[in-house]
Design a protein around this motif. Structure first.
Motif, PDB file in Angstrom:
ATOM      1  N   ARG A 416       1.245  -1.318  -0.454  1.00 57.17           N
ATOM      2  CA  ARG A 416      -0.195   0.282   0.106  1.00 57.17           C
ATOM      3  C   ARG A 416       1.032   0.868  -0.256  1.00 57.17           C
ATOM      4  N   PRO A 417       0.547   2.579  -0.500  1.00 55.79           N
ATOM      5  CA  PRO A 417       1.119   3.852  -0.728  1.00 55.79           C
ATOM      6  C   PRO A 417       1.991   4.023   0.501  1.00 55.79           C
ATOM      7  N   PRO A 418       1.650   4.139   1.939  1.00 57.70           N
ATOM      8  CA  PRO A 418       2.624   4.580   2.895  1.00 57.70           C
ATOM      9  C   PRO A 418       3.472   3.519   3.437  1.00 57.70           C
ATOM     10  N   LYS A 419       3.820   2.543   2.698  1.00 54.62           N
ATOM     11  CA  LYS A 419       4.705   1.013   3.309  1.00 54.62           C
ATOM     12  C   LYS A 419       5.625   1.228   2.635  1.00 54.62           C
ATOM     13  N   ARG A 420       6.599   1.229   3.234  1.00 58.84           N
ATOM     14  CA  ARG A 420       7.967   0.624   1.998  1.00 58.84           C
ATOM     15  C   ARG A 420       7.533  -0.763   1.412  1.00 58.84           C
ATOM     16  N   SER A 421       9.178  -0.508   0.688  1.00 58.27           N
ATOM     17  CA  SER A 421       8.835  -1.444  -0.458  1.00 58.27           C
ATOM     18  C   SER A 421       9.008  -3.234   0.681  1.00 58.27           C
ATOM     19  N   GLY A 422       9.577  -4.389   0.175  1.00 61.07           N
ATOM     20  CA  GLY A 422      10.505  -5.680   0.742  1.00 61.07           C
ATOM     21  C   GLY A 422       9.598  -6.283   1.394  1.00 61.07           C
ATOM     22  N   ALA A 423       9.696  -7.086   2.308  1.00 60.07           N
ATOM     23  CA  ALA A 423       9.515  -8.016   2.957  1.00 60.07           C
ATOM     24  C   ALA A 423      10.807  -8.081   4.258  1.00 60.07           C
ATOM     25  N   TRP A 424      10.043  -8.161   5.346  1.00 63.60           N
ATOM     26  CA  TRP A 424      10.837  -8.055   7.040  1.00 63.60           C
ATOM     27  C   TRP A 424       9.778  -8.409   7.591  1.00 63.60           C
ATOM     28  N   MET A 425      10.838  -9.194   9.158  1.00 66.87           N
ATOM     29  CA  MET A 425      10.423  -8.615  10.516  1.00 66.87           C
ATOM     30  C   MET A 425      10.919  -8.312  11.303  1.00 66.87           C
ATOM     31  N   ASN A 426      10.237  -7.939  12.367  1.00 65.48           N
ATOM     32  CA  ASN A 426      10.998  -6.522  13.347  1.00 65.48           C
ATOM     33  C   ASN A 426       9.601  -7.352  14.935  1.00 65.48           C
ATOM     34  N   ALA A 427      10.923  -7.208  15.810  1.00 66.92           N
ATOM     35  CA  ALA A 427      10.433  -7.335  16.949  1.00 66.92           C
ATOM     36  C   ALA A 427       9.598  -5.911  17.635  1.00 66.92           C
ATOM     37  N   MET A 428       8.020  -5.927  18.259  1.00 66.43           N
ATOM     38  CA  MET A 428       7.671  -5.033  18.254  1.00 66.43           C
ATOM     39  C   MET A 428       8.198  -5.147  20.426  1.00 66.43           C
ATOM     40  N   ARG A 429       7.745  -6.620  20.729  1.00 66.77           N
ATOM     41  CA  ARG A 429       8.704  -6.850  21.687  1.00 66.77           C
ATOM     42  C   ARG A 429      10.241  -8.150  21.923  1.00 66.77           C
ATOM     43  N   ASN A 430      10.880  -7.876  22.434  1.00 73.68           N
ATOM     44  CA  ASN A 430      12.064  -9.153  22.575  1.00 73.68           C
ATOM     45  C   ASN A 430      11.381  -9.642  23.320  1.00 73.68           C
ATOM     46  N   GLN A 431      11.599 -10.838  23.778  1.00 76.65           N
ATOM     47  CA  GLN A 431      11.441 -12.257  24.565  1.00 76.65           C
ATOM     48  C   GLN A 431      13.254 -11.713  25.867  1.00 76.65           C
ATOM     49  N   SER A 432      12.283 -12.014  27.249  1.00 76.39           N
ATOM     50  CA  SER A 432      13.269 -11.808  28.022  1.00 76.39           C
ATOM     51  C   SER A 432      12.455 -12.375  29.550  1.00 76.39           C
TER      52      SER A 432
END
Length: 679
Positions: A416-432
């Motif tokens: 969609r227009p406001p989203k960068r191209s490509g594909a990726w994973m990110n963490a909104m919270r890491n495990q600990s």
């Protein structure tokens, strides 16, 4: 009015109140978070008690919680749901956040405590993970300039702040360039050759952009432009689309990235010199499995020459398809995919338009979840009641086989227009475990949305991308470490692609395809004859694809091996490819002016080679299942989870691989998988 970013986040699993957040909330929230973090750091550094692992290293790992959660949210929105206001905030915050990071890692009192513990590390009786954390934190400080003289530290901090600004400008220019392009197709002549699934996706892209009835739009989203280049019978339009795709950032307008690339390269070269290295590549590779340029170049050369030979054979097939079609023009880059599709159809009787109806997005998501269940015992529960930052986001709770909550998985699949191209994973919270934190993991893809009332249909390459990013997602979800700094994907860069690329192998397994690849209209399973054709054609085009990837990796290494940046990055890129004799019709995966891996951050700078490095690991690792006689073998899967997916950065990566495989990796399985072994 209260700032929702500074309140307790009481959404499911601690998600923020997305609907209440405005871009104007971020600046004051970050101001507060930075102040709190500085106070916490001063308390750790100035305490009277002598340094211990608990009061220094573990305390440092646990500090800055507000800042960390804000950064995770901020960069998620900036990549996936940006706006002019959010982009302005991103530009304004880039340098202050980098300056804060430099100040933390150059804090003399804090580093003195870390360094004192590091000097005593053999006598502290630390558990293996504690020792690993101490080693990594100490190295983080060194690589951030903790031991520099004051003047050098001031210059280093200025470099990092400027780089943060330039990285942000580069990424925003690429996004603006991509969003600014639309190839409008309004007549049957302009749509010539496009199968129904491409027409449906192009019409949906037009609808998403508010365009009138009958108009179709080709955007620069890979899931749309690659099919267009593969099927459009209009050579003139293919050339227009191709030039727009490869020309992102290489222009004279507001989105020109050429000078930005050069300035980033200059600052990185200076950064490396402050560390005593001759060039940035030497600095970057020091903390990798490869460790030096020689090891990287040996691997790239290992595939380059076999790939050249394979592409030459493919060219013969492509030129044969051109001759059969009566084409007399020279073979150009915008012709390759079109005639390669013809050649594949002739050689293997395989037509993507015949294949794609069997690969609906929903069924492929079910397939990737099912593989995770069979391998690792995970269970996924859809939570349509959990709202994300955009209506496209889907939420799933993830549970272990014993019913224990493992984490939350979010998936955002559409371009969609406001989203960068490509594909990726990110963490909104890491495990600990120390922080009592279960992970919140997000996968972003950019698939072309299906027409209203119809499913989104994926290409085989799209399915591979889906599984790849979920492999990263599993790396985050299965993380089982004490300390956040070592969690999930926070591993050495040339190890991070192993879990993702390894997971790709299961998407092509016949038993998986026979179960989940079903025609979206008839529900018939993928026919055996069509499956056989897919398998027979699997390595066709690998010479072309290997050259495109390796060309980008070679340019990356060459640019970062220079002691000073080239005067003209476009000419440097061209000259480098001429030296390596890259065929003109092949091109590169990423040209420098839109190479976000390199210039949107330093994450893959002098590191684009890592996909190939990890491919050596993943092909060898998958062979462990092949040797066991079952691609879902329970014992091998348990070992894989323990040694690779769950251990994060708590183990040195070479040792982790040996613990799984029983030996060091070998390159032959990768060459075999790509069809690059000598005949």
């Amino acid at each position: 009015m209260s700032n929702p970013l500074l309140q307790d986040w009481t959404g499911p699993h601690g998600l923020p109140p997305f609907a209440d957040i405005a871009p104007t909330h971020f600046q004051p929230a970050f101001d507060e978070a930075l102040a709190r973090h500085r106070t916490e750091i001063e308390a750790i550094a100035s305490q009277a008690e002598p340094p211990s692992f608990a009061n220094t290293v573990a305390a440092f790992d646990a500090s800055g919680r507000l800042l960390t959660r804000l950064e995770h949210l901020f960069y998620t929105l900036a990549a996936s749901a940006t706006s002019p206001e959010l982009q302005a905030a991103q530009r304004a915050l880039a340098a202050p956040l980098a300056t804060h990071n430099s100040a933390i890692y150059m804090h003399a009192g804090l580093f003195a405590r870390v360094a004192a513990l590091y000097e005593q590390r053999e006598r502290l009786g630390l558990a293996p993970e504690q020792r690993r954390l101490l080693d990594r934190v100490h190295l983080d400080f060194l690589r951030a300039g903790a031991r520099f003289a004051p003047e050098a530290q001031a210059r280093y901090a200025a470099i990092m702040a400027k780089l943060a600004e330039l990285n942000t400008r580069f990424a925003q220019n690429v996004l603006a360039s991509e969003n600014g392009y639309q190839l409008r197709l309004s007549t049957e002549a302009e749509l010539a050759g496009l199968p129904g699934f491409v027409r449906a996706a192009a019409r949906q892209a037009a609808i998403d952009r508010g365009l009138e009835e009958g108009v179709h739009v080709i955007t620069l989203s890979r899931s749309l432009i690659v099919p267009f280049l593969s099927f459009s019978a209009r050579r003139d339009l293919r050339e227009q689309a191709w030039r727009a795709w490869v020309g992102r950032g290489d222009d004279t307008g507001d989105t020109d990235n050429r000078a930005i690339c050069r300035e980033i390269l200059a600052l990185r070269a200076e950064q490396a010199k402050l560390h005593g290295h001759a060039c940035y590549a030497d600095y970057a590779l020091e903390d990798t499995m490869a460790q030096n340029q020689a090891a990287v170049m040996k691997l790239l050369e290992c595939v380059w020459h076999p790939a050249l030979a394979a592409q030459a054979r493919e060219r013969e097939a492509v030129q044969g398809a051109m001759a059969a079609a009566g084409a007399t023009h020279a073979l150009e880059a915008w012709d390759w995919r079109f005639y390669a599709e013809h050649a594949k159809r002739a050689r293997f009787e395989l037509d993507e338009a015949e294949v794609k109806p069997y690969f609906s997005l929903d069924r492929m998501v079910a397939a990737m979840f099912d593989c995770a269940s069979r391998l690792f015992g995970l269970q996924f529960k859809a939570r349509p009641d959990i709202a994300g930052y955009h209506a496209d986001v889907r939420a799933y709770e993830v549970f272990d086989a014993d019913g224990a909550l493992r984490g939350l998985f979010l998936q955002d699949n559409f371009a969609r227009p406001p989203k960068r191209s490509g594909a990726w994973m990110n963490a909104m919270r890491n495990q600990s475990r120390a922080l009592g934190a279960t992970p919140i993991i997000l996968n972003n893809n950019n698939f072309a949305r299906g027409a209203a009332g119809e499913p989104t249909l994926l290409s085989f390459d799209d399915v591979r991308t889906l599984f790849h990013e979920f492999g990263h997602g599993l790396h985050g979800l299965l993380s089982s470490v004490e300390h956040e700094r070592l969690a999930g994907t926070q591993v050495l860069r040339d190890f991070v692609e192993l879990p993702s690329q390894l997971y790709e192998h299961w998407m092509a397994e016949p038993q998986v395809l026979k179960k989940f690849a079903r025609h979206w209209q008839t529900d018939e399973p993928l026919p055996d004859a069509l499956l056989a054709k897919l398998q027979a054609a699997r390595q066709f085009g690998q010479g072309y694809e290997t050259l495109r990837y390796t060309a980008s990796a070679l340019v990356d290494m060459a640019a970062h091996a220079l002691p000073q940046p080239p005067a003209d990055v476009v000419a440097f890129e061209r000259d480098t490819m001429q030296r390596w004799q890259l065929p003109a019709e092949v091109g590169m995966n990423h040209r420098m002016t839109h190479f976000q891996h390199l210039f949107s951050s330093a994450g893959y700078a002098a590191g684009y080679y890592v996909y190939l490095w990890a491919e050596v690991l993943d092909c060898d690792a998958f062979d462990a299942f092949v040797e066991a006689g079952d691609v879902f073998d329970g014992a091998v899967a348990a070992r894989l989870r323990e040694c690779i997916y769950s251990s994060g950065n708590s183990r040195e990566p070479g040792e982790a691989f040996r613990a799984f495989r029983g030996r060091d990796p070998v390159v032959e399985p990768m060459l075999k998988d790509r069809g690059l072994l000598p005949a």
